[in-house]
Design a protein around this motif. Structure first.
Motif, PDB file in Angstrom:
ATOM      1  N   VAL A  25       0.842  -1.195   0.000  1.00  0.00           N
ATOM      2  CA  VAL A  25       0.000   0.000   0.000  1.00  0.00           C
ATOM      3  C   VAL A  25       0.879   1.248   0.000  1.00  0.00           C
ATOM      4  O   VAL A  25       0.679   2.173  -0.794  1.00  0.00           O
ATOM      5  CB  VAL A  25      -0.950   0.018   1.218  1.00  0.00           C
ATOM      6  N   ASP A  26       1.879   1.260   0.871  1.00  0.00           N
ATOM      7  CA  ASP A  26       2.764   2.427   0.948  1.00  0.00           C
ATOM      8  C   ASP A  26       3.490   2.677  -0.370  1.00  0.00           C
ATOM      9  O   ASP A  26       3.741   3.808  -0.748  1.00  0.00           O
ATOM     10  CB  ASP A  26       3.787   2.239   2.070  1.00  0.00           C
ATOM     11  N   SER A  30       0.568   6.654  -3.548  1.00  0.00           N
ATOM     12  CA  SER A  30       0.634   7.984  -4.161  1.00  0.00           C
ATOM     13  C   SER A  30       0.172   7.945  -5.608  1.00  0.00           C
ATOM     14  O   SER A  30      -0.579   8.810  -6.059  1.00  0.00           O
ATOM     15  CB  SER A  30       2.053   8.537  -4.103  1.00  0.00           C
ATOM     16  N   PHE A  33      -3.588   7.278  -5.722  1.00  0.00           N
ATOM     17  CA  PHE A  33      -4.307   8.491  -5.300  1.00  0.00           C
ATOM     18  C   PHE A  33      -4.248   9.557  -6.400  1.00  0.00           C
ATOM     19  O   PHE A  33      -5.250  10.217  -6.702  1.00  0.00           O
ATOM     20  CB  PHE A  33      -3.663   9.012  -4.013  1.00  0.00           C
ATOM     21  N   THR A  34      -3.078   9.712  -7.016  1.00  0.00           N
ATOM     22  CA  THR A  34      -2.936  10.710  -8.076  1.00  0.00           C
ATOM     23  C   THR A  34      -3.826  10.380  -9.273  1.00  0.00           C
ATOM     24  O   THR A  34      -4.502  11.260  -9.814  1.00  0.00           O
ATOM     25  CB  THR A  34      -1.466  10.798  -8.540  1.00  0.00           C
ATOM     26  N   ILE A  37      -7.257  11.350  -8.452  1.00  0.00           N
ATOM     27  CA  ILE A  37      -7.442  12.806  -8.516  1.00  0.00           C
ATOM     28  C   ILE A  37      -7.534  13.278  -9.959  1.00  0.00           C
ATOM     29  O   ILE A  37      -8.380  14.106 -10.304  1.00  0.00           O
ATOM     30  CB  ILE A  37      -6.268  13.541  -7.824  1.00  0.00           C
ATOM     31  N   ARG A  43     -10.098  15.836  -4.215  1.00  0.00           N
ATOM     32  CA  ARG A  43      -9.256  15.109  -3.257  1.00  0.00           C
ATOM     33  C   ARG A  43     -10.040  14.119  -2.400  1.00  0.00           C
ATOM     34  O   ARG A  43      -9.593  13.014  -2.163  1.00  0.00           O
ATOM     35  CB  ARG A  43      -8.534  16.107  -2.337  1.00  0.00           C
ATOM     36  N   GLU A  47      -9.503  10.117  -2.337  1.00  0.00           N
ATOM     37  CA  GLU A  47      -9.054   9.377  -1.149  1.00  0.00           C
ATOM     38  C   GLU A  47      -9.913   8.121  -0.959  1.00  0.00           C
ATOM     39  O   GLU A  47      -9.407   7.034  -0.697  1.00  0.00           O
ATOM     40  CB  GLU A  47      -9.155  10.302   0.077  1.00  0.00           C
ATOM     41  N   GLN A  51      -8.689   4.178  -1.357  1.00  0.00           N
ATOM     42  CA  GLN A  51      -8.857   3.162  -0.310  1.00  0.00           C
ATOM     43  C   GLN A  51      -9.625   1.955  -0.825  1.00  0.00           C
ATOM     44  O   GLN A  51      -9.258   0.810  -0.557  1.00  0.00           O
ATOM     45  CB  GLN A  51      -9.587   3.771   0.882  1.00  0.00           C
TER      46      GLN A  51
ATOM     47  N   GLU B  23       0.477  13.350  -6.130  1.00  0.00           N
ATOM     48  CA  GLU B  23      -0.262  13.868  -4.991  1.00  0.00           C
ATOM     49  C   GLU B  23      -0.119  12.871  -3.846  1.00  0.00           C
ATOM     50  O   GLU B  23      -0.099  11.666  -4.075  1.00  0.00           O
ATOM     51  CB  GLU B  23      -1.739  14.000  -5.345  1.00  0.00           C
ATOM     52  N   GLU B  24      -0.026  13.385  -2.644  1.00  0.00           N
ATOM     53  CA  GLU B  24       0.081  12.493  -1.493  1.00  0.00           C
ATOM     54  C   GLU B  24      -1.265  12.368  -0.800  1.00  0.00           C
ATOM     55  O   GLU B  24      -1.906  13.375  -0.500  1.00  0.00           O
ATOM     56  CB  GLU B  24       1.112  13.029  -0.496  1.00  0.00           C
ATOM     57  N   PRO B  25      -1.692  11.151  -0.530  1.00  0.00           N
ATOM     58  CA  PRO B  25      -2.934  10.987   0.227  1.00  0.00           C
ATOM     59  C   PRO B  25      -2.720  11.379   1.691  1.00  0.00           C
ATOM     60  O   PRO B  25      -1.596  11.662   2.105  1.00  0.00           O
ATOM     61  CB  PRO B  25      -3.240   9.511   0.080  1.00  0.00           C
ATOM     62  N   SER B  26      -3.787  11.363   2.470  1.00  0.00           N
ATOM     63  CA  SER B  26      -3.682  11.787   3.866  1.00  0.00           C
ATOM     64  C   SER B  26      -2.709  10.886   4.623  1.00  0.00           C
ATOM     65  O   SER B  26      -2.426   9.767   4.202  1.00  0.00           O
ATOM     66  CB  SER B  26      -5.061  11.718   4.533  1.00  0.00           C
ATOM     67  N   THR B  27      -2.214  11.369   5.759  1.00  0.00           N
ATOM     68  CA  THR B  27      -1.149  10.644   6.455  1.00  0.00           C
ATOM     69  C   THR B  27      -1.607   9.287   6.990  1.00  0.00           C
ATOM     70  O   THR B  27      -0.818   8.355   7.057  1.00  0.00           O
ATOM     71  CB  THR B  27      -0.592  11.476   7.630  1.00  0.00           C
ATOM     72  N   PHE B  29      -3.628   7.273   5.635  1.00  0.00           N
ATOM     73  CA  PHE B  29      -4.223   6.514   4.533  1.00  0.00           C
ATOM     74  C   PHE B  29      -4.020   5.010   4.702  1.00  0.00           C
ATOM     75  O   PHE B  29      -4.981   4.233   4.708  1.00  0.00           O
ATOM     76  CB  PHE B  29      -3.607   6.976   3.201  1.00  0.00           C
ATOM     77  N   THR B  30      -2.752   4.633   4.890  1.00  0.00           N
ATOM     78  CA  THR B  30      -2.430   3.204   4.996  1.00  0.00           C
ATOM     79  C   THR B  30      -3.145   2.577   6.185  1.00  0.00           C
ATOM     80  O   THR B  30      -3.670   1.463   6.105  1.00  0.00           O
ATOM     81  CB  THR B  30      -0.908   3.023   5.142  1.00  0.00           C
TER      82      THR B  30
END
Lengths: 193, 139
Positions: A25-26, A30, A33-34, A37, A43, A47, A51, B23-27, B29-30
């Motif tokens: 996932v990590d 990004s 998510f991008t 978007i 946003r 998100e 998920q 873009e970075e998702p919220s902190t 997220f994981t």
């Protein structure tokens, strides 16, 4: 980020090790998510979609046969998930009309962009990319940022390589035109100087 | 000249897209994803691949098939099933009345027309496909 590494974590996840999935996932959050978007232009929606994408990936991880890269498989799920979301919400997004007449001048665009400070430049560039249609901004991101091949993008989007080439060709021109319109006052100013 | 311009634009766009980056998702997220997964795996076990027909079932099926086949070939079974009854089959091939199929013949025109129809259906498929491709480029 090699495929073998992905494979190791996939195997671990399938054996019930959720921490291994955390790594995956990590690694891809990004980009997923991008992409969301780029398609939804929002946003909060993105998100949620991102998920859901990882939840779907988790649920169908056992069916991943490894014929393609894990990343392209994940992007495909994200891409279709985002398009479905748009369809469900029946939102018509406002995007710039396709215009590939060349109004821009590349060198003046470059010099104006160099002159404005980094923060503002980023904002302008982001806004310009978001003005492309949802499919085009996805394709542009996958091609120029993720540096996927046309063949891989075809796998993600389900569009044929010919269609992708036309879209990329057009998106480049369109993006330059959008930037030109956004920066018109600055460009005129630079001429007057 | 034109190629050169195209190349410059390509490089320009590439630099631009890379500068914009991701873009970075919220902190958390994981964390959110994992907690959703925990919820799911509590209700349903992780769906690892289990074949519809298990290995033992395959063995049983194979054994059954083989034994039936050997029985059919080497065993001596008398059966009197109405369709396979030899008497019935003989009757069927002898009597013309049962298998009196009509004799249909087509004129050349009909044959050509059918071929032409088939040909145009293929042309239609080709044209429609092209049309859809065009739509994919646009929307």
């Amino acid at each position: 980020m090699t495929q073998e590494e992905d494979h190791y974590y996939i195997e671990e996840t399938l054996h019930g090790n959720n921490h291994a999935y955390e790594v995956l996932v990590d690694r891809y959050k990004s980009m997923v998510f991008t992409l969301a978007i780029r398609i939804t232009k929002n946003r909060e929606d993105a998100e949620e979609i991102a998920q859901d994408t990882f939840l779907k990936v988790f649920k169908s991880l056992a069916t991943f046969k490894g014929e393609s890269k894990f990343s392209t498989w994940v992007y495909k799920i994200a891409y279709y998930g985002s398009l479905d979301y748009l369809k469900k919400k029946k939102r018509q997004l406002e995007t710039e009309a396709v215009d590939i007449s060349e109004v821009y001048n590349l060198s003046s665009l470059e010099s104006v962009l160099e002159d404005i400070d980094r923060k503002e430049r980023l904002a302008v560039l982001k806004e310009a990319i978001q003005k492309l249609s949802e499919k085009d901004s996805t394709i542009v991101t996958l091609f120029y940022f993720e540096e996927l091949s046309i063949k891989e993008i075809a796998m993600v989007t389900g569009l044929t390589p010919e269609v992708l080439k036309v879209r990329l060709f057009r998106s480049r021109k369109q993006l330059a035109n959008i930037l030109h319109h956004m920066l018109e006052p600055e460009i005129v100013e630079s001429y007057e100087r | 000249m034109k190629d050169d311009k195209e190349k410059k634009l390509d490089a320009f766009i590439k630099q631009l897209v890379q500068e914009v980056a991701l873009e970075e998702p919220s902190t958390d997220f994981t964390k959110n994803v994992l907690s959703k997964i925990d919820e799911v795996s509590q209700t349903t076990q992780i769906t690892s691949y289990t074949p519809l027909i298990s290995r033992t079932a395959w063995y049983v099926l194979a054994l059954g098939t083989i034994s039936l086949l050997t029985l059919a070939v080497f065993g001596n079974i008398e059966f009197d099933f109405f369709l396979i009854n030899s008497n019935f089959l003989a009757k069927l091939s002898d009597s013309g009345s049962l298998l009196n199929l009509p004799n249909i013949s087509f004129s050349n025109v009909v044959v050509y027309a059918a071929l032409a129809l088939g040909f145009f259906v293929y042309v239609q498929i080709y044209l429609l496909k092209k049309n859809w491709m065009q739509k994919e480029v646009l929307y």
